[in-house]
Each structure stands twice: as C-alpha cells, then as structure tokens.
Design an enzyme around this catalytic site. Structure first.
Site, PDB file in Angstrom:
ATOM      1  N   SER A   1       0.732  -1.134  -0.068  1.00 52.93           N
ATOM      2  CA  SER A   1      -0.079  -0.005   0.009  1.00 52.93           C
ATOM      3  C   SER A   1       0.783   1.043  -0.033  1.00 52.93           C
ATOM      4  O   SER A   1       2.083   1.187   0.102  1.00 52.93           O
ATOM      5  CB  SER A   1      -0.799  -0.049   1.219  1.00 52.93           C
ATOM      6  N   LYS A   2       0.225   2.229   0.002  1.00 49.78           N
ATOM      7  CA  LYS A   2       0.957   3.713  -0.063  1.00 49.78           C
ATOM      8  C   LYS A   2       2.010   3.885   1.100  1.00 49.78           C
ATOM      9  O   LYS A   2       3.198   4.454   0.852  1.00 49.78           O
ATOM     10  CB  LYS A   2      -0.248   4.587   0.201  1.00 49.78           C
ATOM     11  N   ARG A   3       1.748   3.375   2.294  1.00 46.73           N
ATOM     12  CA  ARG A   3       2.675   3.490   3.103  1.00 46.73           C
ATOM     13  C   ARG A   3       4.215   2.808   3.092  1.00 46.73           C
ATOM     14  O   ARG A   3       5.022   2.799   3.714  1.00 46.73           O
ATOM     15  CB  ARG A   3       2.103   2.951   4.660  1.00 46.73           C
TER      16      ARG A   3
END
Ligand code: GLU
Length: 469
Positions: free
Chosen positions: A237-239
C-alpha cells in the site's frame, strides 16, 4: 499466444497493475504473440477520460506497447446484449427477480454450501444457469487445478434487469471475442474465474462464436500472479513508498530498471540473476517460473537496481534522460542546461557513480549549471583561515596547470604539487576547493569536477570564494 492487459481506469496505474501489464507483455514478446489492451471502463463514475489517459501514459513511459486496442469495454455493450439474448433464448440464462436477501434466505434453509437457483420469471436480472451436475475446473498455470463443484455455486447474476452486462460476464465475452489464449492477472481475480469459465462454456455451447468444422472450442489458460507485499510482509500500500507508476517516474527511476524490478516480483531467472536487460527478460520469461508465494516490493532494492541501470547507459543517453527529468521537474530552465550541452554529458558521466536515480543528479551536480549553491555550514567548516590559505595555493597551481589541456590528470598533478609543497592532507585542500566551486562539501570527484568546469570558470569561482564577504 494471445494475451491481454485489462485495466480498470479508476485511478493511477499501480505497481501491481504495472507488473500484470509487464508479465503479459513479456509473454507476448517472448512467444511472438499479440497483446491486446482492453480498458474496462464500465464503472462510468470512476472511469474518466483522464484516468484512461493516465494509464496509457504510464504504459508508454514503461515502454510497454500493445498490438491491438485500446478496446473500450463500454463500446461493446451491444455485443454483450446480443450474447445475453442468445443465452436467454437457449435457456442457459434466465430472468429472475431474486434479490441478495432471497439468496441469504435460501442459504439459511438449505445450508450455506448449497448453491442458489432462482425461479425463472418474465422480468428481472439475468442469471446464468449453472449445470446441476459436475464441476468447473480452473486450470491455473501457476496454481495448478482447482475444482468448483456445481452444487456449491450460486447461479451468478450476469446482467441487470435493463440488460446491461455485469463485470464477470463482460470480461468473459471480451476475452472470447478477442480470442485470448492466456489470461494472466492478479490473484485477486482468482475467485472470479469459475464464473467467467461458466459464462464462456455457456456462450460457446450456445454457439455465439461459430467454429470451423471439427475445431474444439478452447478456453483460455489462466495464470494468477502472486500478491504483492511490502517489506514488512503486509499487503502493498501507499505506506510502503511509491505506489503508482507516475510516482516512480517522478522519483527519477529509469523505465528499464522498473521493468527489471517488476519482473522479479514473483518471477526469477533460472540462474537467479537480478540485473536483467529487457532483451534478457523477453528471452527468459516463462509462466513456469512464476511463484505462488507473495512477492515483496522493496524500494531499496529498486533504487539499487536503478543505479546499476543508470551506470550502464551511455553518457549521452543518460544526459538526454536527465535533461528531460530536470525539465519535467522544473529544476532548471532549458537555457541553463542547453547553454553548454557537453557540460551536461560530462556532468552525467562524472556523477553517475554517486547516483541511484535521476532525481539525485541535480542536488549533486546542479552547481555546474547554476554556480555554487548556498551552504553556510560548508563555508564555515572549510573556508576558515587555513582553508582559504590552501585554496589560494590551489588557485595559483591551477592557473598554471595543464598545457596543453586542462584535463583530469593535469588538475590532479597541479594539486599533488600543492600537497607536496605544503605537507597538507588531501582532504584539507580538496574540501575548500570543492566548497569554492560547488558551494557544498559533496560533489562528484574533485579532479573531474574542476576539469569539467574548466580553468576560467574554476578560477572565477575560487576568486569569488576568496573575496571578502
Ligand atoms: N479490470 C480488472 C482490474 O483492473 C482486471 C480484469 C482481468 O484482468 O480479468 O483489476
């Protein structure tokens, strides 16, 4: 082999989608087959023209081309209706007003394991009639066989009451019409596969695709690619850093390195090689070597690979890419860069050992084009009294150096002579000189940098640094 990449244009092209595109492309290029690009834009709200353009743009940047399409799924709605009519007509599909609540109720009475069958009515949504007997077997090139007993499958809804096709129906018919032989996609689509196979079988049995005499209707081979995780083992994901192709581009990665890295997310060469040119990938890529276990996206490894690819580019080509990157990022004006094109090539050549991405060039080598940067702490640290005294000596030596050429060996020899004469440590001479020409304490190699700037420019910068402030 006929393959397809079928993105839903609901946003940017993410790493997972880019990997799917790449694997399909590699298989098509390896086999001399065809890659069909299909835009699954039936979600009218989210599928904007900008999103479509964004995806095409990301594919172009990755240098992944396609042979047919882009085919818009939305443009095929007439065809979907036509096939639907055939299925209704042949009794392989039926209309039913059963709702999701009805299905739940049915399961409460008959057990969750028991597939739902609706009652045929004159109107309502269209359901596919799953045969009572037997099973649908998914042959997955990566996962092997999975059998789905028909008694456990619900009759799936394939179209709304107004006759508009639902997702799994549209995908199956589009694959059939495009004569796709291999469906290669993310693992998240595994559970759709039995439904799509049932649609394909029903459509073929209803004769929607006339086959030459004696030909067996053939179904595509499926291959579901392993999930992508971040370095912490959780779903990507984005993180975990850059999540879309656009972000990778803005972070200064080279498309060849991104292709190389994405190829390793779930696939590996027989000799475990990590640095692979696109030609090598095309030559070696096969579904047999795609793994079932989740792959880890690790941006540190991508950075490293990018540095390797960057160093393999000819300096001219690297300069061309840097110019484009710097222009797009708005770091410098075209005038600043193009005043002396050879300087950019030279700066690229002497900087690349210290760079992993295109983005690292400007902070390291921008001073060649803009003049020394402002870094008061570097000045304070290196241009003290002693630093200035040594710098003055360097100036005199460089002023006389290098007949006929002011090149790296000439610069090195001139500075060596100062070291010998003064007994100073190399660092105590080089750092003040570096701060004088670059403004900061980090730059490409000092001899190379001075030689690239040339005598005149170097002396001017040294004079400016020695001038009282
Ligand atoms: N449109 C789907 C997606 O973007 C892919 C469908 C498929 O490959 O069958 O996830």
């Amino acid at each position: 082999m006929r393959l397809r990449f079928a993105p839903s244009p609901t946003g940017a092209l993410h790493i997972g989608g880019a990997r799917t595109a790449l694997f399909n492309w590699l298989l098509a290029r390896h086999a001399g087959g065809a890659l069909v690009l299909r835009i699954e834009d039936t979600d009218r709200e989210r599928s904007t023209p900008e999103n479509v353009e964004q995806i095409l743009d990301a594919l172009r940047w990755l240098e992944l081309d396609w042979d047919e399409g882009p085919i818009l799924q939305s443009a095929r709605s007439e065809r979907h209706r036509e096939v639907l009519e055939r299925l209704l007509h042949s009794g392989r599909a039926y209309r039913s007003s059963a709702t999701a609540e009805d299905v739940q109720e049915y399961k409460r009475r008959h057990g969750a394991e028991r597939g739902f069958r609706g009652a045929e009515e004159r109107s309502g949504a269209v359901r596919l009639r799953v045969p009572e007997e037997g099973a649908t077997v998914v042959h997955d090139a990566i996962r092997g066989e999975t059998s789905f007993e028909h008694v456990h499958l619900d009759d799936p809804v394939i179209a709304r009451a107004d006759g508009s096709a639902l997702y799994n129906f549209a995908v199956a018919i589009d694959d059939l019409d495009a004569a796709i032989t291999h469906v290669v996609r993310g693992e998240d689509h595994l559970s759709n596969t039995p439904k799509q196979l049932l649609v394909l079988e029903a459509a073929l049995a209803a004769g929607i695709r006339p086959l030459p005499a004696g030909a067996e209707p053939s179904l595509p081979v499926y291959a579901h690619l392993p999930l992508l995780h971040g370095p912490d083992g959780r779903k990507l994901s984005k993180r975990h850093g850059a999540a879309s192709v656009q972000e990778l581009r803005h972070a200064g990665y080279l498309p060849s390195a991104v292709r190389n890295y994405l190829a390793l997310l779930g696939w590996g060469a027989t000799d475990d090689a990590t640095v692979l040119s696109t030609e090598a990938l095309i030559e070696q890529f096969s579904l047999e070597r795609v793994s079932r276990s989740p792959a880890r996206f690790d941006e540190t490894k991508l950075r490293w690979l990018d540095g390797v690819h960057l160093r393999e580019l000819p300096a001219q080509e690297l300069a061309r890419r840097l110019e484009q990157f710097i222009g797009e990022a708005g770091l410098a004006s075209e005038a600043q860069l193009s005043a002396d094109p050879q300087r950019l090539v030279g700066a690229a050549r002497i900087s690349r050992e210290k760079m992993q991405t295109l983005a690292e060039f400007w902070p390291l080598a921008g001073f060649f084009f803009t003049g020394p940067v402002e870094d008061p702490s570097a000045r304070e640290r290196w241009l003290d009294e002693r630093g200035r005294a040594l710098l003055a000596q360097a100036r005199d030596a460089l002023a006389l150096a290098g007949a006929p050429d002011f090149d790296e060996p000439a610069v090195e020899a001139a500075l060596a002579e100062v070291l010998e004469r003064t007994g100073a440590k190399a660092r105590d001479l080089y750092q003040p000189l570096r701060v004088a020409i670059a403004g900061r304490a980090v730059s490409p190699g000092i001899f190379e940098s001075v030689a690239l700037l040339g005598r005149e420019e170097t002396l001017a910068r040294v004079d400016a640094a020695l001038a009282p402030r």
